[in-house]
Design a protein around this motif. Structure first.
Motif, short mmCIF file in Angstrom:
data_model
loop_
_atom_site.label_atom_id
_atom_site.label_comp_id
_atom_site.label_asym_id
_atom_site.label_seq_id
_atom_site.Cartn_x
_atom_site.Cartn_y
_atom_site.Cartn_z
N THR A 57 0.85 -1.19 0.00
CA THR A 57 0.00 0.00 0.00
C THR A 57 0.89 1.24 0.00
N ALA A 58 0.32 2.33 -0.48
CA ALA A 58 1.09 3.57 -0.51
C ALA A 58 0.14 4.75 -0.58
N HIS A 59 0.62 5.90 -0.15
CA HIS A 59 -0.13 7.14 -0.35
C HIS A 59 0.86 8.28 -0.51
N SER A 60 0.39 9.31 -1.19
CA SER A 60 1.29 10.43 -1.54
C SER A 60 0.45 11.59 -2.01
N PRO A 61 1.08 12.75 -2.20
CA PRO A 61 0.35 13.82 -2.88
C PRO A 61 -0.02 13.37 -4.30
N SER A 62 -1.03 13.99 -4.87
CA SER A 62 -1.44 13.66 -6.24
C SER A 62 -0.40 14.16 -7.23
N LEU A 63 0.23 13.24 -7.92
CA LEU A 63 1.27 13.60 -8.89
C LEU A 63 1.19 12.64 -10.07
N LEU A 64 1.51 13.12 -11.26
CA LEU A 64 1.55 12.24 -12.42
C LEU A 64 2.62 11.17 -12.20
N PHE A 121 -3.97 7.32 -3.14
CA PHE A 121 -3.94 6.12 -2.30
C PHE A 121 -3.95 4.89 -3.19
N ILE A 122 -3.14 3.92 -2.84
CA ILE A 122 -3.08 2.71 -3.66
C ILE A 122 -2.88 1.48 -2.78
N ARG A 123 -3.51 0.40 -3.21
CA ARG A 123 -3.37 -0.90 -2.53
C ARG A 123 -3.27 -1.97 -3.60
N VAL A 124 -2.22 -2.79 -3.51
CA VAL A 124 -2.00 -3.83 -4.50
C VAL A 124 -1.76 -5.16 -3.80
#
Lengths: 285, 285, 285, 285
Positions: free
Chosen positions: D11-18, D50-53
């Motif tokens: 899982t990860a999270h960050s500011p919105s970036l390309l 936000f991402i979960r894999v």
């Protein structure tokens, strides 16, 4: 919904006739009984009348006199009545196999007083759940099923039920089909939980059937048993949404909660005298 | 969930292979596309991969170049893709008979923008719902069903669908069984609402069947049609509790709301490109 | 639940006293009335008794005599009764602003007979929904709200209600706070739909409040109005799950369905004489 | 949804970036990892990604190298990542008072493998639930609360949490308000169950508040704790319908099931790495 400790329950059913409500309520009033909840329903297609009354009786009421007089009053209506005194706790036998979730749930609810029943025995065709029953202080009977000897095993089950005067048998994920004879002996007093939304997915492995069909809802059905497998009168059903990501084992896991809640609800209705048989259907007041 | 007006949708499916996610996301990144929602699912029993991505494209993106390059990239994966530009509204034909609740609901949702579709025609085997269609300014075709002439009627239906380039046909309580041939022509692009919790109560008069069975839940199922009546892949299902006091007409009344909501949900999923066929089941991302 | 066309409804409430059930049921029996559904509830904390009975009367029953005799019988119990003859349809005024979904839903249900009421007028502080009302053949009154002249506008509203003998006012997303005086005039006969699960998110823009709070459920509350904004007795509530991907506009869209269903349910309960005021709460039989 | 035993979670999270999706999926592909489920969400109002894999790694993958290389790749995105290897079971401390239903439920789910966690200790301000913990073989700590010595008691609680390396603290009906300091120490890793639909009925005795208000729905809220009582980020909520016949003790009984299910669901989400903090809200992928 909750009752004061001095609350009685009176239920009755009869053919649809003028005066069925009045004969009950007038009698209660004359006896000085105070009605706290009253629900009656007349099935206009089946022409059957059903009534359930909760009431508080005056001090010194004689139960025997009450019963005798009531019987006289309702006789002209071919009415069958059932009177449940305050604090009455039905005796119950629970049948299980290996899955423990429903048993675990029922015994917990009994222990905290949410299901006012006395579980007098747990009967199983496997030995696995004995520790759980013992922890709750309940006798456990292991009656294994020999391939050619179902009648003998069922006779032992019935012996436990009858010798303990159990008025309810709960099949809490008992994974054997009962014989027609045992079904008939337990008619109207044995509740089964089937892990599908009947009439969908009768028989074995309903969650696998549900997976293959690709349904988006799974559920459970609490019903009285009868001679037709998974066809007895339905008491209540529960349901949850699922999606493509639920493999059969996920449906099984999700189903456990639905089964517990649905079975406990049906048992609660039975204990509170809310359930009436109406041919192959039920009325729940 | 709601999208900004410049949002594209890309969906794809393929056999399960290493690199299927990466080929899509790398390409999008290289094209300067910003992913706002991404959902992929690998069915480990069917060995199929499904992906749905919403993204915002940079100004000046050439759709033709994008499509051409994407096709090249995914070719090694036997992947089928579908690209939906911002503001795209699928053309839709709605089929009805006499019951108006689903049509009424769908046209209202279209009008307020909740279902981004263009209903190009309403087709019926009865004339009753013409005023409703007309009020919304939508052409209405009355194609009556002559006893021995179903093929001719269906040919007229198909002519409307194909001449209008409709990509979706909604059977909004169309009370006729489609021929195998028409089913086959509309495979994967015709959604039916059946008024029961399939697989329970297939066929005619499901609420009457439900009443006789004494179920305590009734529901509706939105599914793609296929050659087997009421057996096509399920998209979504809705459900409500009922009790002994619900006569068949009460189930019908209660069912109307469930049917409307369930069908509208399935259509919404389709329009948002969330629904994938996965053999006789669906994946909804 | 559905009633035969010759069914009467009798409701009553009173202080908790011995004999309240009996006085009703005995009278009905003596009049030759056949009870098809009977529900009574005694609130043991509030010491209030509530009863609702559906019955079929014998041919030739005189309504006037029935009412007169009933009044005599119940007098000793300080009981208030309400008798609703077969086929009675209450007159209703609906108040709206610009959002049309609840109005659209209510008028549809009236048209198909699901809500047995006569909508005698639609009143609004905006002109937008006149076409919808007109299509259903219902008079529309546009009473704009001038900044300093709310009393005058409310007087016009009240004039419509009283001149039409409306017994129910439905605030179907009427986006103005009523004055204390108008609330008081409409007490017990004006139902509002508030788009949140009260007591959470009172006041303006509840879906935006819900978004900021990050709730995982949104809902709607149908309640009688009273002088406290969004504090009147609750009749029914509806709810749906939401998640992080629901922006405020998604909550608004999802909320429309909940609002329609919740308001329609509350209005149905009112029309069927199921709702009783019990201080600042309701009993729904 | 269920995972094969060799499945990792990233899982990860960050500011919105390309490029945020691509940096993850490209890296996984290069490492030979097969993605089985992927979900990302970009919050366009908060500008957070936000991402979960879930993925299966090739045999022989070095976790240390994987982590080191991943850290390098994501550095330009200010991204925080969390990698969970197959079979990992977080250590958990459960805090309780006298009510046992949530503890009973959580320990059962742990035992049957539905909640993949190791409960290393049960901590309570009362001795009552020691037998239940002991039956499951879990150390029980009774830390009574002396009127003027909350800091000392909380120090003992924190000592248990930290010495056991617990990464999650579950407040399973712990009926004490935690100090601001303890809240702060446990931020993002302590889940509480509150027995109301927050933000309605904060604080003490929510079911009694609900009864007085006359709501027709009651519920429970699982949320991270923070310094504001009952105001922490909500993870999930559950709800059930109730009616006028539910006295406060009935709401309490009904609430037990909702609390158990809601808390278990939230804990499951946490253990599966589905929950992300997003300011005072959560994202659940």
């Amino acid at each position: 919904m909750s009752r004061t400790p001095d609350t009685w329950i009176l239920t009755a059913h009869s053919p649809s006739l003028l005066g069925t409500v009045d004969v009950i309520t007038r009698f209660l009033c004359e006896q000085g009984c105070y009605v706290t909840e009253h629900h009656s329903f007349d099935d206009r297609l089946a022409c059957r009348f059903f009534i359930r009354v909760e009431f508080r009786a005056p001090a010194g009421l004689s139960e025997a006199d009450f019963r005798a007089e009531l019987a006289k009053r309702v006789a002209p209506f071919s009415m069958e009545t059932e009177l449940t005194p305050p604090g009455y706790r039905p005796k119950v036998v629970i049948m299980v196999s290996k899955a423990d979730h429903c048993l675990h749930d029922l015994l917990y609810r009994q222990r905290i007083g949410q299901l006012p029943m006395d579980v007098v025995a747990v009967v199983s065709n496997h030995p696995d759940l004995e520790p759980l029953a013992r922890w709750h202080g309940i006798p456990f009977h292991h009656f294994p099923l020999e391939p050619l000897d179902k009648p003998a095993q069922e006779a032992r089950v019935l012996e436990v039920v009858e010798s303990s005067s159990a008025e309810l048998v709960i099949l809490a994920r008992y994974m054997q089909v009962l014989s027609a004879e045992l079904c008939s002996r337990l008619e109207g007093r044995a509740i089964n939980i089937h892990h599908s939304l009947l009439p969908g997915f009768k028989g074995a492995k309903p969650y696998h059937q549900a997976y293959l069909k690709g349904v988006k809802l799974v559920g459970a059905t609490a019903h009285f048993i009868n001679n037709d497998l998974d066809e007895g009168p339905i008491i209540t059903q529960g349901v949850e949404t699922v999606d493509h990501a639920h493999y059969p084992e996920d449906l099984i896991a999700k189903g456990r909660d639905i089964e517990c809640l649905t079975l406990a609800k049906a048992v609660g209705y039975f204990l509170e005298r809310r359930v009436f048989l109406n041919a192959n259907r039920t009325v729940v007041l």
